[in-house]
Each structure stands twice: as structure tokens, then as C-alpha cells.
Scaffold this motif. Sequence first.
Motif, PDB file in Angstrom:
ATOM      1  N   LEU A 169      87.772  31.666  15.719  1.00 34.05           N
ATOM      2  CA  LEU A 169      87.193  32.703  16.847  1.00 34.05           C
ATOM      3  C   LEU A 169      87.625  31.956  18.133  1.00 34.05           C
ATOM      4  N   LEU A 170      88.315  32.982  18.996  1.00 31.78           N
ATOM      5  CA  LEU A 170      88.633  32.443  20.174  1.00 31.78           C
ATOM      6  C   LEU A 170      87.958  33.453  21.297  1.00 31.78           C
ATOM      7  N   PRO A 171      87.607  33.011  22.478  1.00 37.20           N
ATOM      8  CA  PRO A 171      87.388  33.937  23.479  1.00 37.20           C
ATOM      9  C   PRO A 171      88.467  34.779  23.874  1.00 37.20           C
ATOM     10  N   PRO A 172      88.292  36.183  24.255  1.00 36.72           N
ATOM     11  CA  PRO A 172      89.484  37.023  24.441  1.00 36.72           C
ATOM     12  C   PRO A 172      90.092  36.830  25.798  1.00 36.72           C
ATOM     13  N   ALA A 173      89.765  35.983  26.631  1.00 40.19           N
ATOM     14  CA  ALA A 173      90.672  35.900  27.702  1.00 40.19           C
ATOM     15  C   ALA A 173      91.974  35.596  27.647  1.00 40.19           C
TER      16      ALA A 173
ATOM     17  N   MET B 195      78.439  49.934  27.879  1.00 39.53           N
ATOM     18  CA  MET B 195      77.007  50.146  28.085  1.00 39.53           C
ATOM     19  C   MET B 195      76.727  48.671  29.031  1.00 39.53           C
ATOM     20  N   LEU B 196      77.130  47.868  28.669  1.00 37.32           N
ATOM     21  CA  LEU B 196      76.935  46.519  29.577  1.00 37.32           C
ATOM     22  C   LEU B 196      77.308  46.776  31.235  1.00 37.32           C
ATOM     23  N   ASP B 197      78.519  47.362  31.226  1.00 32.20           N
ATOM     24  CA  ASP B 197      78.978  47.930  32.586  1.00 32.20           C
ATOM     25  C   ASP B 197      78.010  48.661  33.537  1.00 32.20           C
ATOM     26  N   ILE B 198      77.222  49.685  32.587  1.00 31.82           N
ATOM     27  CA  ILE B 198      76.463  50.515  33.443  1.00 31.82           C
ATOM     28  C   ILE B 198      75.097  49.856  33.779  1.00 31.82           C
ATOM     29  N   VAL B 199      74.512  48.878  33.095  1.00 29.84           N
ATOM     30  CA  VAL B 199      73.717  48.058  33.413  1.00 29.84           C
ATOM     31  C   VAL B 199      74.014  47.131  34.419  1.00 29.84           C
ATOM     32  N   LEU B 200      75.236  46.611  34.712  1.00 30.37           N
ATOM     33  CA  LEU B 200      75.451  45.742  35.665  1.00 30.37           C
ATOM     34  C   LEU B 200      75.605  46.532  37.033  1.00 30.37           C
ATOM     35  N   ASP B 201      76.137  47.646  36.866  1.00 30.17           N
ATOM     36  CA  ASP B 201      76.037  48.512  38.175  1.00 30.17           C
ATOM     37  C   ASP B 201      74.704  49.014  38.625  1.00 30.17           C
ATOM     38  N   MET B 202      73.611  48.960  37.777  1.00 27.13           N
ATOM     39  CA  MET B 202      72.239  49.138  38.223  1.00 27.13           C
ATOM     40  C   MET B 202      71.545  47.725  38.669  1.00 27.13           C
ATOM     41  N   THR B 203      72.168  46.633  38.643  1.00 30.40           N
ATOM     42  CA  THR B 203      71.302  45.284  38.720  1.00 30.40           C
ATOM     43  C   THR B 203      72.312  44.581  39.573  1.00 30.40           C
ATOM     44  N   SER B 204      71.861  43.456  39.894  1.00 28.70           N
ATOM     45  CA  SER B 204      72.809  42.306  40.521  1.00 28.70           C
ATOM     46  C   SER B 204      72.654  41.071  40.085  1.00 28.70           C
ATOM     47  N   GLY B 205      73.631  39.959  40.275  1.00 23.94           N
ATOM     48  CA  GLY B 205      73.248  38.871  39.703  1.00 23.94           C
ATOM     49  C   GLY B 205      73.539  38.406  38.369  1.00 23.94           C
ATOM     50  N   LEU B 206      74.256  39.602  37.425  1.00 27.76           N
ATOM     51  CA  LEU B 206      74.518  39.585  36.069  1.00 27.76           C
ATOM     52  C   LEU B 206      75.865  39.621  35.876  1.00 27.76           C
ATOM     53  N   ASP B 207      76.368  39.221  34.496  1.00 28.97           N
ATOM     54  CA  ASP B 207      77.651  39.340  34.182  1.00 28.97           C
ATOM     55  C   ASP B 207      77.552  39.682  32.752  1.00 28.97           C
ATOM     56  N   ARG B 208      78.706  40.327  32.133  1.00 23.00           N
ATOM     57  CA  ARG B 208      78.765  40.829  30.698  1.00 23.00           C
ATOM     58  C   ARG B 208      78.408  39.942  29.858  1.00 23.00           C
ATOM     59  N   GLU B 209      78.729  38.723  29.735  1.00 22.36           N
ATOM     60  CA  GLU B 209      78.450  37.687  28.681  1.00 22.36           C
ATOM     61  C   GLU B 209      77.011  37.149  28.940  1.00 22.36           C
ATOM     62  N   ARG B 210      76.163  37.168  30.023  1.00 23.65           N
ATOM     63  CA  ARG B 210      75.046  36.709  30.034  1.00 23.65           C
ATOM     64  C   ARG B 210      73.949  37.913  29.349  1.00 23.65           C
ATOM     65  N   LEU B 211      74.465  38.747  29.788  1.00 24.22           N
ATOM     66  CA  LEU B 211      73.492  40.166  29.631  1.00 24.22           C
ATOM     67  C   LEU B 211      73.925  40.290  27.936  1.00 24.22           C
ATOM     68  N   ALA B 212      75.005  40.129  27.444  1.00 25.56           N
ATOM     69  CA  ALA B 212      75.126  40.449  26.022  1.00 25.56           C
ATOM     70  C   ALA B 212      74.313  39.551  25.322  1.00 25.56           C
ATOM     71  N   ASN B 213      74.588  38.327  25.694  1.00 24.11           N
ATOM     72  CA  ASN B 213      73.750  37.044  24.819  1.00 24.11           C
ATOM     73  C   ASN B 213      72.421  37.162  24.824  1.00 24.11           C
ATOM     74  N   SER B 214      71.699  37.638  25.927  1.00 22.67           N
ATOM     75  CA  SER B 214      70.264  38.114  25.916  1.00 22.67           C
ATOM     76  C   SER B 214      69.820  39.133  24.967  1.00 22.67           C
ATOM     77  N   LEU B 215      70.654  40.043  25.055  1.00 20.06           N
ATOM     78  CA  LEU B 215      70.551  41.254  24.019  1.00 20.06           C
ATOM     79  C   LEU B 215      70.638  40.866  22.627  1.00 20.06           C
ATOM     80  N   PHE B 216      71.508  40.037  22.240  1.00 19.29           N
ATOM     81  CA  PHE B 216      71.576  39.630  20.877  1.00 19.29           C
ATOM     82  C   PHE B 216      70.636  38.599  20.539  1.00 19.29           C
ATOM     83  N   ASP B 217      70.203  37.659  21.412  1.00 15.90           N
ATOM     84  CA  ASP B 217      69.188  36.883  21.187  1.00 15.90           C
ATOM     85  C   ASP B 217      67.989  37.450  20.899  1.00 15.90           C
ATOM     86  N   ALA B 218      67.492  38.604  21.714  1.00 15.29           N
ATOM     87  CA  ALA B 218      66.561  39.243  21.713  1.00 15.29           C
ATOM     88  C   ALA B 218      66.373  40.125  20.399  1.00 15.29           C
ATOM     89  N   ARG B 219      67.493  40.799  20.205  1.00 16.17           N
ATOM     90  CA  ARG B 219      67.744  41.540  18.582  1.00 16.17           C
ATOM     91  C   ARG B 219      67.322  40.537  17.369  1.00 16.17           C
TER      92      ARG B 219
END
Length: 279
Positions: free
Chosen positions: A31-35, A224-248
Motif C-alpha cells: 500500500l502506497l500513498p497516492p502522491a 464530500m471532503l472538499d465540500i466540508v473543507l470549503d465550509m471550514t478552515s484549518g483542515l485538510d483532506r487527510e486529517r478530516l478523513a482520518n477523523s471520520l474513519f476513526d469515529a466510524r
Amino acid sequence: MTDIYLSVDVGGSQTKIIYQVDDQTKPSYLLLPPAIEEITKDKLNFFMERLGWIGSPSPDQQLWVEWNNRVVVLGEFAANFDPLDRIKELKYENALWKVLGAVGLIIELSKVKVTAKKQIYLELALLLPWNEYSDRRRFEEQLRVMLADFTVRQLSLKVNLERFLCRPEGGGLAALRIKQQGVDWLRNQQLAVLMFGHRNTTALYFDRGQLKLGDSPLLGFANMLDIVLDMTSGLDRERLANSLFDARYTIINKVYSKDRNHSARPNWITFDQIQALAS
């Protein structure tokens, strides 16, 4: 004789690799990061000289490919060179470099014997979104050219693509259902397949065994992550996604239950992982 059997999914969340070399009895995975980022050879040399000897990173942590005087850094290593967000770019173009990187990484990790005269023989399976599936022949032609002579890290390679199999994303779900029910069942049915990915949402429609329609718009999880980022500040996709999956994963038994045929919507705001995103 085939040296490497390789299957690659160049997804927007990760590059997922399943492989088996000739002397192995079971497949392995990476498994490799997509960058991915193209840089100059001077920039690579300057980085390595400045780094000096600091530890001993594994090959997947310092992965780069050289072909035709071009240098492309991949995965975790690309983070050192400010990679651009390429989630809306065509997958098949970046997939060329990722396949080369995967081949070199497998050869190094599996200690496949390589000599100046020896060619490596490869069988490859690849997934592409439906709206890029028509480019599979162009991808194969360019890949054969690049595999003929390239370098991964500092290992010069010559690879012969013995067999190439390309399938649209979501096709595996259809194949699994056909395996369960049989071909005769498919020929008497209308079948729709939906695949919700990180980058794309893919829809495939089969009518009595024939694939009639398909589409892969950029309506994946990242949208969906981008929609949330547009409505907030100080977040990025990776941090938001990790929090969602950790909570899930903390409430997996509450979301899915054998007592009902649908998932339950969590009360996200009550979870510590989501509250921790507030600044």
C-alpha cells in the motif's frame, strides 16, 4: 516464463498493489500513498546530498522512477517535494509511473535476480474508471515503451509485458455476482453495479449479459471532503478523513446491524474524534 504477476489499483486514496513473484507460493501486497510529482534530476540529487546518511529508509519510503530523462517521485517520498493535488487528473497517465514504481519496488523487496542482459517478464492487471477505460490500449502501448528501459531508485530494468488485462472499476463486483449466480442468470437479468470510491463513483449497467452503459464522475469520497473543507478552515483532506474513519470504527456495531437492511446515520457531533477537529 513469467517472473512477476501484478495487480494494481491506482486509487485516489492509496495505490493498492497485489503481486506474486515466480518462486513464491502466496501473493503479497503493498500500500502506497497516492502522491506523485515530476521533478528535475538536479532537485533529486540535491535532496539526497542534503539528506546525507540519516537512518536507513525502506525502499517504499524513497521511491522514484527515471525514464527518458524524466524523474518522478512516488508515494511517501513525493511529500518531500510539495506534490500537487492530482485527484482530478486522468488516472491512466499517472498510473504509468505507478506501475513502473511498483515493478521496481517488487524486484528490490523480493530480491528478483536482475542482470544487464536478463529481461523481467511481467503479467499485469489494472483497474481504470469507466470514463478512462477507452484509453486502455493507449495506456498499454505507452507502458510497453516505458518498461523496455527504465530505472527505479538506482536499479536499471528491462521488462517485457507478457500479458495485460484491464477492467473498469466496479467490474470486479459484477464478476463476483456472476460467479455466485452463473452466466445463465446474468443473461436473463438487468444488473446495475455501483462502486463508491475515493475519487470516482462508478456505475455500470448490464442488460442480459451485455455491458450497455457506464459512467465514472468525480463524485467520490474526496468530493464530500472538499465540500466540508470549503465550509471550514484549518483542515485538510487527510486529517478530516482520518477523523471520520476513526469515529466510524468506534461505533461500527451501531451503524450496521443484522436486525435491519440499512445502515444507521451516526450522530457525528457527539464523537471525540469529530470534536477534536474544531479549532
